[in-house]
Design an enzyme around this catalytic site. Structure first.
Site, PDB file in Angstrom:
ATOM      1  N   HIS A  32       0.835  -1.200   0.000  1.00 24.47           N
ATOM      2  CA  HIS A  32       0.000   0.000   0.000  1.00 24.47           C
ATOM      3  C   HIS A  32       0.871   1.252   0.000  1.00 24.47           C
ATOM      4  O   HIS A  32       2.102   1.160  -0.070  1.00 24.47           O
ATOM      5  CB  HIS A  32      -1.009  -0.022   1.154  1.00 24.47           C
ATOM      6  CG  HIS A  32      -0.385  -0.080   2.537  1.00 24.47           C
ATOM      7  ND1 HIS A  32       0.411   0.915   3.038  1.00 24.47           N
ATOM      8  CD2 HIS A  32      -0.458  -1.029   3.501  1.00 24.47           C
ATOM      9  CE1 HIS A  32       0.795   0.604   4.260  1.00 24.47           C
ATOM     10  NE2 HIS A  32       0.293  -0.588   4.565  1.00 24.47           N
ATOM     11  N   HIS A  52       4.138   1.423   2.117  1.00 28.01           N
ATOM     12  CA  HIS A  52       5.280   0.677   1.576  1.00 28.01           C
ATOM     13  C   HIS A  52       5.838   1.406   0.357  1.00 28.01           C
ATOM     14  O   HIS A  52       7.048   1.508   0.172  1.00 28.01           O
ATOM     15  CB  HIS A  52       4.866  -0.735   1.143  1.00 28.01           C
ATOM     16  CG  HIS A  52       4.137  -1.507   2.201  1.00 28.01           C
ATOM     17  ND1 HIS A  52       2.886  -2.029   1.998  1.00 28.01           N
ATOM     18  CD2 HIS A  52       4.479  -1.829   3.463  1.00 28.01           C
ATOM     19  CE1 HIS A  52       2.485  -2.661   3.097  1.00 28.01           C
ATOM     20  NE2 HIS A  52       3.438  -2.535   4.010  1.00 28.01           N
ATOM     21  N   CYS A  80       1.614 -10.288  22.868  1.00 30.72           N
ATOM     22  CA  CYS A  80       0.642  -9.844  21.861  1.00 30.72           C
ATOM     23  C   CYS A  80       1.004 -10.535  20.551  1.00 30.72           C
ATOM     24  O   CYS A  80       2.108 -10.352  20.031  1.00 30.72           O
ATOM     25  CB  CYS A  80       0.665  -8.329  21.689  1.00 30.72           C
ATOM     26  SG  CYS A  80      -0.313  -7.821  20.252  1.00 30.72           S
ATOM     27  N   CYS A 104       1.742  -8.060  17.589  1.00 26.89           N
ATOM     28  CA  CYS A 104       3.076  -7.433  17.585  1.00 26.89           C
ATOM     29  C   CYS A 104       4.185  -8.481  17.610  1.00 26.89           C
ATOM     30  O   CYS A 104       5.340  -8.154  17.388  1.00 26.89           O
ATOM     31  CB  CYS A 104       3.274  -6.548  18.807  1.00 26.89           C
ATOM     32  SG  CYS A 104       2.076  -5.240  18.962  1.00 26.89           S
ATOM     33  N   CYS A 141      -2.840  -4.231  24.690  1.00 24.74           N
ATOM     34  CA  CYS A 141      -1.703  -3.884  23.830  1.00 24.74           C
ATOM     35  C   CYS A 141      -1.918  -2.467  23.306  1.00 24.74           C
ATOM     36  O   CYS A 141      -2.987  -2.165  22.762  1.00 24.74           O
ATOM     37  CB  CYS A 141      -1.621  -4.867  22.662  1.00 24.74           C
ATOM     38  SG  CYS A 141      -0.657  -4.212  21.290  1.00 24.74           S
ATOM     39  N   HIS A 190      -2.648  -2.693  19.327  1.00 23.88           N
ATOM     40  CA  HIS A 190      -3.792  -3.449  18.799  1.00 23.88           C
ATOM     41  C   HIS A 190      -5.056  -3.335  19.651  1.00 23.88           C
ATOM     42  O   HIS A 190      -6.122  -3.796  19.233  1.00 23.88           O
ATOM     43  CB  HIS A 190      -3.422  -4.922  18.637  1.00 23.88           C
ATOM     44  CG  HIS A 190      -2.403  -5.143  17.547  1.00 23.88           C
ATOM     45  ND1 HIS A 190      -1.049  -5.070  17.769  1.00 23.88           N
ATOM     46  CD2 HIS A 190      -2.571  -5.396  16.234  1.00 23.88           C
ATOM     47  CE1 HIS A 190      -0.418  -5.287  16.632  1.00 23.88           C
ATOM     48  NE2 HIS A 190      -1.303  -5.485  15.691  1.00 23.88           N
ATOM     49  N   LYS A 220      -4.862   6.696  10.642  1.00 21.26           N
ATOM     50  CA  LYS A 220      -3.754   5.851  10.225  1.00 21.26           C
ATOM     51  C   LYS A 220      -4.286   4.865   9.185  1.00 21.26           C
ATOM     52  O   LYS A 220      -5.416   4.415   9.266  1.00 21.26           O
ATOM     53  CB  LYS A 220      -3.220   5.107  11.448  1.00 21.26           C
ATOM     54  CG  LYS A 220      -1.838   4.558  11.218  1.00 21.26           C
ATOM     55  CD  LYS A 220      -1.348   3.778  12.397  1.00 21.26           C
ATOM     56  CE  LYS A 220      -0.290   2.802  11.896  1.00 21.26           C
ATOM     57  NZ  LYS A 220       0.051   1.790  12.840  1.00 21.26           N
ATOM     58  N   LYS A 237      -5.835  -1.952   7.296  1.00 19.95           N
ATOM     59  CA  LYS A 237      -6.619  -2.852   6.455  1.00 19.95           C
ATOM     60  C   LYS A 237      -8.097  -2.755   6.807  1.00 19.95           C
ATOM     61  O   LYS A 237      -8.952  -2.781   5.956  1.00 19.95           O
ATOM     62  CB  LYS A 237      -6.139  -4.295   6.671  1.00 19.95           C
ATOM     63  CG  LYS A 237      -5.005  -4.650   5.754  1.00 19.95           C
ATOM     64  CD  LYS A 237      -4.899  -6.147   5.566  1.00 19.95           C
ATOM     65  CE  LYS A 237      -4.503  -6.836   6.851  1.00 19.95           C
ATOM     66  NZ  LYS A 237      -4.315  -8.270   6.698  1.00 19.95           N
TER      67      LYS A 237
HETATM   68  N1  MSP Z   1       8.638  -6.737   8.589  1.00 22.94           N
HETATM   69  C1  MSP Z   1       8.820  -5.566   9.372  1.00 22.94           C
HETATM   70  C2  MSP Z   1      10.114  -4.880   9.013  1.00 22.94           C
HETATM   71  C3  MSP Z   1      11.339  -5.711   9.172  1.00 22.94           C
HETATM   72  S1  MSP Z   1      12.760  -4.866   8.642  1.00 22.94           S
HETATM   73  C4  MSP Z   1      14.027  -5.792   9.146  1.00 22.94           C
HETATM   74  C5  MSP Z   1       7.671  -4.610   9.135  1.00 22.94           C
HETATM   75  N2  MSP Z   1       6.962  -4.774   8.020  1.00 22.94           N
HETATM   76  S2  MSP Z   1       5.703  -3.871   7.556  1.00 22.94           S
HETATM   77  O1  MSP Z   1       5.164  -4.492   6.384  1.00 22.94           O
HETATM   78  O2  MSP Z   1       4.819  -3.663   8.645  1.00 22.94           O
HETATM   79  O3  MSP Z   1       6.308  -2.526   7.092  1.00 22.94           O
HETATM   80  C6  MSP Z   1       6.451  -1.417   7.939  1.00 22.94           C
HETATM   81  C7  MSP Z   1       6.997  -0.285   7.123  1.00 22.94           C
HETATM   82  O4  MSP Z   1       6.127   0.018   6.012  1.00 22.94           O
HETATM   83  C8  MSP Z   1       7.128   1.030   7.840  1.00 22.94           C
HETATM   84  O5  MSP Z   1       8.265   1.100   8.652  1.00 22.94           O
HETATM   85  C9  MSP Z   1       7.175   1.978   6.666  1.00 22.94           C
HETATM   86  O6  MSP Z   1       8.391   1.866   6.024  1.00 22.94           O
HETATM   87  C10 MSP Z   1       6.087   1.403   5.781  1.00 22.94           C
HETATM   88  N3  MSP Z   1       4.764   1.896   6.151  1.00 22.94           N
HETATM   89  C11 MSP Z   1       3.683   1.155   6.474  1.00 22.94           C
HETATM   90  N4  MSP Z   1       2.629   1.998   6.731  1.00 22.94           N
HETATM   91  C12 MSP Z   1       3.004   3.267   6.590  1.00 22.94           C
HETATM   92  C13 MSP Z   1       2.346   4.521   6.627  1.00 22.94           C
HETATM   93  N5  MSP Z   1       1.068   4.652   6.921  1.00 22.94           N
HETATM   94  N6  MSP Z   1       3.047   5.612   6.302  1.00 22.94           N
HETATM   95  C14 MSP Z   1       4.354   5.544   5.928  1.00 22.94           C
HETATM   96  N7  MSP Z   1       5.002   4.388   5.883  1.00 22.94           N
HETATM   97  C15 MSP Z   1       4.418   3.241   6.326  1.00 22.94           C
HETATM   98  O7  MSP Z   1       7.462  -3.743   9.970  1.00 22.94           O
END
Ligand code: MSP
Length: 649
Positions: free
Chosen positions: A18, A21, A126, A129, A143, A146, A296, A299
């Site tokens: 999304h 990412h 949790c 997390c 938590c 969550h 925020k 999903k």
């Molecule tokens: N798998 C772990 C990361 C391990 S790294 C060794 C993880 N994955 S995640 O799919 O949850 O990705 C989190 C990351 O996605 C955030 O740190 C950021 O880079 C990005 N984002 C997810 N949602 C976001 C927003 N709403 N806004 C900006 N970036 C965000 O955590």
């Protein structure tokens, strides 16, 4: 040669890609391209995080085995990036043998050195997390992330002696101001380290509870905690410990993450490296969240995919530009289609697009499309060159420090400066006066400056940058260009080479009337341009539909020339710069109220799509809006200086 290694988080495969990412990965791509143009050797890694409870649960929910499930979702991430012009060098998955081997090697090493011990632990776990919480960390017993009640679990596990490295970490962060940036996050970590004892980290899960993970090399009954596994991807992708890539790019590692995963990256990761005898990474760069309507993204709210669809509606480069320009790195930012359309029209269509359109078409009109040789210099040329140098310097400094928005703002000083330079130099008048010596310099200054802008924009909008350069008859390759050099060189564009006749890279777009409700995928894209669909509801009580109002093309323009009408005392011939190639002439019945001098340089509002007609043999291309109060006429004018051509809406 300096080296620059950039990483994104490896994304969990329990959700589809999304905006969040896409943002982190776009920033990483832009930074990587930027450092490449700064003359560094770069390496860019992204990938997927595929082990742990969360993934097992997501797979179960879809009736798939974990392996089947992770293959599908990981593929969605892998396939998305080329569509967003993301040029990563590698894509790592934590289920790959190359990664598993390195995780096990490091676990063994840390175990052998005595920093992993076996112990019993009871805590509030949790599952969302995938971590234990202390009583203190829970909010009303729930938590904090969550809002669910964690399960109390007591079990034997392996622990990493993280607490042993607390002092070292505090010291390292204090001595290296750029280790965690921006500063607010550095302070957050320092205060966490100063506020109390760091706990040891539970790094295993008993197989009786979870099997989907990397087996501990020293105990077959346990798998590795997902964070101890995932963080090591930054090393395994470089073929640690013997690989050439590791020797080249470690410790030049720059990690990019959002604030949600600050602690694992700022505390777990450096202490893990320290325990394994590996140098710490260079910097951890932390950004805020994208919010949608101030919520925020999640999903359950169902607001996660839609913004990403806008890259198809408005064009990928405009989308990339928006992400970098709109968010102030480190802070949260709100995503909206209105803001995207606003930026696109103001910065890209009006400022940048107009500069290219006007200059290319003037080069064709006055020089048959050939780049002229500069001849007569003027003080204004030296001024605009200086402005250009400052703008490029500001871009380079801010970009390198991850202040993308300010960097682009800096570069736009030049874009806007050049539009003003056109208005002030009035090439159409030079042409009329046959002042070719001066005209050729003005056009050359514009084209060479446009070349510099296009090169600087490659990190942000790679495809458009290459197209802009193509329009200037230049084939781009990253090895041919160097940003610091651009501060000093002048005259790279060859006189006599032929430029394109039109540019049209960033057409103006209209915000669909129902932008708030309509999902992006339903919005029509036509040649990269979104179009509003006008409803044909009948008029009622003299009111009009919004779509009818939208038919009016009202624009702000700057008055650049005024003369009396040769055959009518009440009329003036007012030439207004509305951001087009040449000023448009409006025949205005305002001579009784304004002298030509009163009007020069003023900003006015013009009805730009009024059918042109002749008034006493003089062509009038629009109408200037004014208000009569008693006997006095007031011109309608914006309250601040705006770019010529800006739409009134
Ligand atoms: N798998 C772990 C990361 C391990 S790294 C060794 C993880 N994955 S995640 O799919 O949850 O990705 C989190 C990351 O996605 C955030 O740190 C950021 O880079 C990005 N984002 C997810 N949602 C976001 C927003 N709403 N806004 C900006 N970036 C965000 O955590």
């Amino acid at each position: 040669m300096e080296r620059f290694y950039i990483t994104t988080p490896i994304y969990y495969v329990n959700a589809k890609p999304h905006l969040g990412h896409a943002y982190t990965t776009t920033v990483a791509d832009s930074l990587c391209r930027f450092h490449r143009l700064m003359g560094e050797e770069t390496y860019f890694l992204t990938g997927t995080d595929e082990h742990g409870d969360k993934i097992v649960q997501a797979a179960e929910a879809e009736g798939k085995s974990p392996k089947e499930y992770v293959d599908v979702i990981s593929g969605l991430f892998r396939d998305l990036w080329p569509n967003m012009n993301i040029a990563n060098n590698d894509f790592i998955r934590t289920t790959e043998p190359r990664h598993i081997k390195v995780v096990q090697d490091i676990l063994q090493k840390v175990h052998d050195s005595g920093d992993i011990y076996f112990g019993e632990y009871g805590g509030h776990y949790c599952f969302g997390c995938e971590r234990f919480y202390t009583e203190k960390e829970l909010v009303d017993g729930l938590c904090p992330d969550h809002q669910t009640k964690p399960e109390y679990i007591a079990e034997k596990n392996y622990f990493f002696k993280m607490s042993k490295y607390q002092g070292w970490l505090k010291d390292h962060i204090t001595k290296n101001p750029d280790f965690i940036r921006p500063e607010q996050y550095r302070n957050e970590v320092l205060s966490l380290l100063e506020s109390g004892e760091l706990e040891d980290l539970c790094i295993s899960r008993p197989k009786s509870r979870l099997t989907w993970g990397i087996e501990l090399p020293f105990d077959k009954d346990f798998v590795t905690y997902v964070w101890f596994d995932a963080l090591i991807n930054y090393l395994s992708a470089l073929d640690y410990p013997e690989g050439d890539k590791f020797k080249k790019f470690w410790p030049a590692a720059n990690h990019l993450v959002a604030k949600d995963i600050l602690k694992p990256h700022a505390v777990f990761w450096p202490t893990m490296l320290k325990a394994a005898g590996i140098e710490p990474f260079q910097s951890l760069n932390v950004h805020g969240y994208w919010l949608i309507k101030n919520a925020k993204m999640s999903k359950s709210i169902g607001n996660v995919v839609e913004p990403l669809a806008m890259k198809d509606t408005y064009g990928l480069d405009a989308f990339r530009y928006f992400l970098l320009r709109e968010m102030s790195f480190g802070q949260d930012s709100s995503f909206s289609e209105e803001a995207l359309v606003g930026r696109l029209n103001a910065d890209l269509a009006n400022d940048l697009g107009n500069l290219f359109n006007r200059t290319l078409s003037m080069t064709h009109k006055y020089f048959g499309g050939e780049v002229p040789s500069p001849e007569i210099e003027d003080i204004v040329d030296a001024e605009i060159k200086k402005l250009g140098q400052n703008a490029m310097q500001s871009f380079q400094e801010h970009f390198g420090e991850l202040r993308f928005s300010r960097g682009l703002e800096g570069l736009w000083e030049l874009v806007r400066g050049l539009n003003k330079y056109i208005d002030a130099s009035a090439p159409w008048t030079l042409f009329k006066e046959k002042n070719t010596g001066r005209l050729s310099t003005v056009i050359y200054v514009l084209l060479e400056s446009m070349r510099k802008i296009a090169v600087h924009l490659w990190p942000v909008m790679p495809e458009s940058s290459e197209n802009m350069l193509k329009q200037l008859n230049i084939v781009f390759s990253p090895d041919k260009f160097n940003l610091p050099k651009e501060l000093d060189v002048w005259g790279v564009l060859e006189s006599g080479s032929t430029v394109a006749e039109t540019s049209n890279l960033f057409p103006r777009v209209e915000l669909p009337a129902s932008a708030d409700e309509a999902p992006a995928k339903e919005k029509k894209a036509k040649g990269g341009k979104a179009e509003a669909k006008a409803k044909t509801t009948a008029e009622d009580n003299g009111t009009i539909e919004f779509e009818d109002f939208q038919k009016l093309d009202l624009r702000v323009g700057t008055v650049v020339e005024v003369e009396p009408h040769p055959d009518a005392d009440r009329l003036l011939l007012v030439r207004v710069d509305t951001g087009e190639e040449a000023p448009r002439q409006v025949v205005a019945g305002i001579a009784e109220h304004f002298s030509p001098d009163d009007l020069m340089g003023r900003q006015v509002v013009v009805v730009a799509n009024l059918k042109p007609r002749k008034l006493r043999k003089q062509l009038s291309q629009g109408m200037i809006l004014a208000v009569k109060s008693g006997e006095t006429l007031h011109l309608l004018t914006p309250s601040g200086d705006v770019a010529p051509g800006s739409k009134v809406s």
